[in-house]
Motif scaffolding. Structure first.
Motif, PDB file in Angstrom:
ATOM      1  N   ILE A   1       0.836  -1.205   0.000  1.00 36.91           N
ATOM      2  CA  ILE A   1       0.000   0.000   0.000  1.00 36.91           C
ATOM      3  C   ILE A   1       0.868   1.252   0.000  1.00 36.91           C
ATOM      4  O   ILE A   1       0.588   2.212  -0.728  1.00 36.91           O
ATOM      5  CB  ILE A   1      -0.967  -0.022   1.194  1.00 36.91           C
ATOM      6  CG1 ILE A   1      -2.013  -1.124   0.985  1.00 36.91           C
ATOM      7  CG2 ILE A   1      -1.648   1.325   1.381  1.00 36.91           C
ATOM      8  CD1 ILE A   1      -2.884  -1.391   2.183  1.00 36.91           C
ATOM      9  N   LEU A   2       1.940   1.255   0.801  1.00 37.86           N
ATOM     10  CA  LEU A   2       2.809   2.435   0.856  1.00 37.86           C
ATOM     11  C   LEU A   2       3.521   2.677  -0.476  1.00 37.86           C
ATOM     12  O   LEU A   2       3.609   3.815  -0.946  1.00 37.86           O
ATOM     13  CB  LEU A   2       3.821   2.296   1.987  1.00 37.86           C
ATOM     14  CG  LEU A   2       3.248   2.403   3.391  1.00 37.86           C
ATOM     15  CD1 LEU A   2       4.336   2.137   4.433  1.00 37.86           C
ATOM     16  CD2 LEU A   2       2.628   3.765   3.619  1.00 37.86           C
ATOM     17  N   ILE A   3       4.012   1.623  -1.102  1.00 42.02           N
ATOM     18  CA  ILE A   3       4.647   1.777  -2.410  1.00 42.02           C
ATOM     19  C   ILE A   3       3.610   2.205  -3.445  1.00 42.02           C
ATOM     20  O   ILE A   3       3.890   3.047  -4.302  1.00 42.02           O
ATOM     21  CB  ILE A   3       5.377   0.489  -2.828  1.00 42.02           C
ATOM     22  CG1 ILE A   3       6.590   0.296  -1.932  1.00 42.02           C
ATOM     23  CG2 ILE A   3       5.785   0.527  -4.297  1.00 42.02           C
ATOM     24  CD1 ILE A   3       7.332  -0.980  -2.146  1.00 42.02           C
ATOM     25  N   GLY A   4       2.410   1.642  -3.371  1.00 45.01           N
ATOM     26  CA  GLY A   4       1.334   2.058  -4.269  1.00 45.01           C
ATOM     27  C   GLY A   4       0.993   3.525  -4.101  1.00 45.01           C
ATOM     28  O   GLY A   4       0.735   4.233  -5.078  1.00 45.01           O
ATOM     29  N   LEU A   5       1.011   4.010  -2.864  1.00 44.85           N
ATOM     30  CA  LEU A   5       0.732   5.423  -2.605  1.00 44.85           C
ATOM     31  C   LEU A   5       1.815   6.307  -3.220  1.00 44.85           C
ATOM     32  O   LEU A   5       1.515   7.311  -3.869  1.00 44.85           O
ATOM     33  CB  LEU A   5       0.621   5.676  -1.108  1.00 44.85           C
ATOM     34  CG  LEU A   5       0.337   7.110  -0.685  1.00 44.85           C
ATOM     35  CD1 LEU A   5      -1.003   7.576  -1.224  1.00 44.85           C
ATOM     36  CD2 LEU A   5       0.366   7.228   0.829  1.00 44.85           C
ATOM     37  N   VAL A   6       3.066   5.918  -3.060  1.00 44.40           N
ATOM     38  CA  VAL A   6       4.169   6.700  -3.636  1.00 44.40           C
ATOM     39  C   VAL A   6       4.084   6.706  -5.161  1.00 44.40           C
ATOM     40  O   VAL A   6       4.208   7.753  -5.800  1.00 44.40           O
ATOM     41  CB  VAL A   6       5.535   6.143  -3.160  1.00 44.40           C
ATOM     42  CG1 VAL A   6       6.684   6.779  -3.917  1.00 44.40           C
ATOM     43  CG2 VAL A   6       5.696   6.369  -1.666  1.00 44.40           C
TER      44      VAL A   6
END
Length: 80
Positions: A7-12
């Motif tokens: 999720i964090l990589i997707g957000l970035v």
């Protein structure tokens, strides 16, 4: 990598895609993260279809970014 990392990589990736794509997009943080995750999935499947990556390998950050920009482009065209 767990679901939180994804999720964090997707957000970035989603934030970078929104920054690279011209125009004003009214997407919240959840939709931005989903955009990045969908871009990664699209890049993974496209890379496998073209024979660039093997089954089970992730697309990579650049591939995910390109996939997210493509999805954002299609999304803005459909929303109009």
């Amino acid at each position: 990598m767990g679901i939180i990392g994804t999720i964090l990589i997707g957000l970035v990736v989603g934030l970078l895609a929104r920054w690279l794509h011209p125009g004003h997009d009214r997407l919240g943080l959840i939709m931005t993260a989903l955009l990045g995750i969908a871009g990664s999935v699209l890049a993974t499947f496209a890379g496998q279809a073209l024979g660039l990556i093997r089954m089970g390998q992730p697309a990579g950050f650049l591939g995910a970014l390109i996939g997210a920009v493509v999805i954002l482009f299609v999304y803005t065209r459909i929303k109009r």
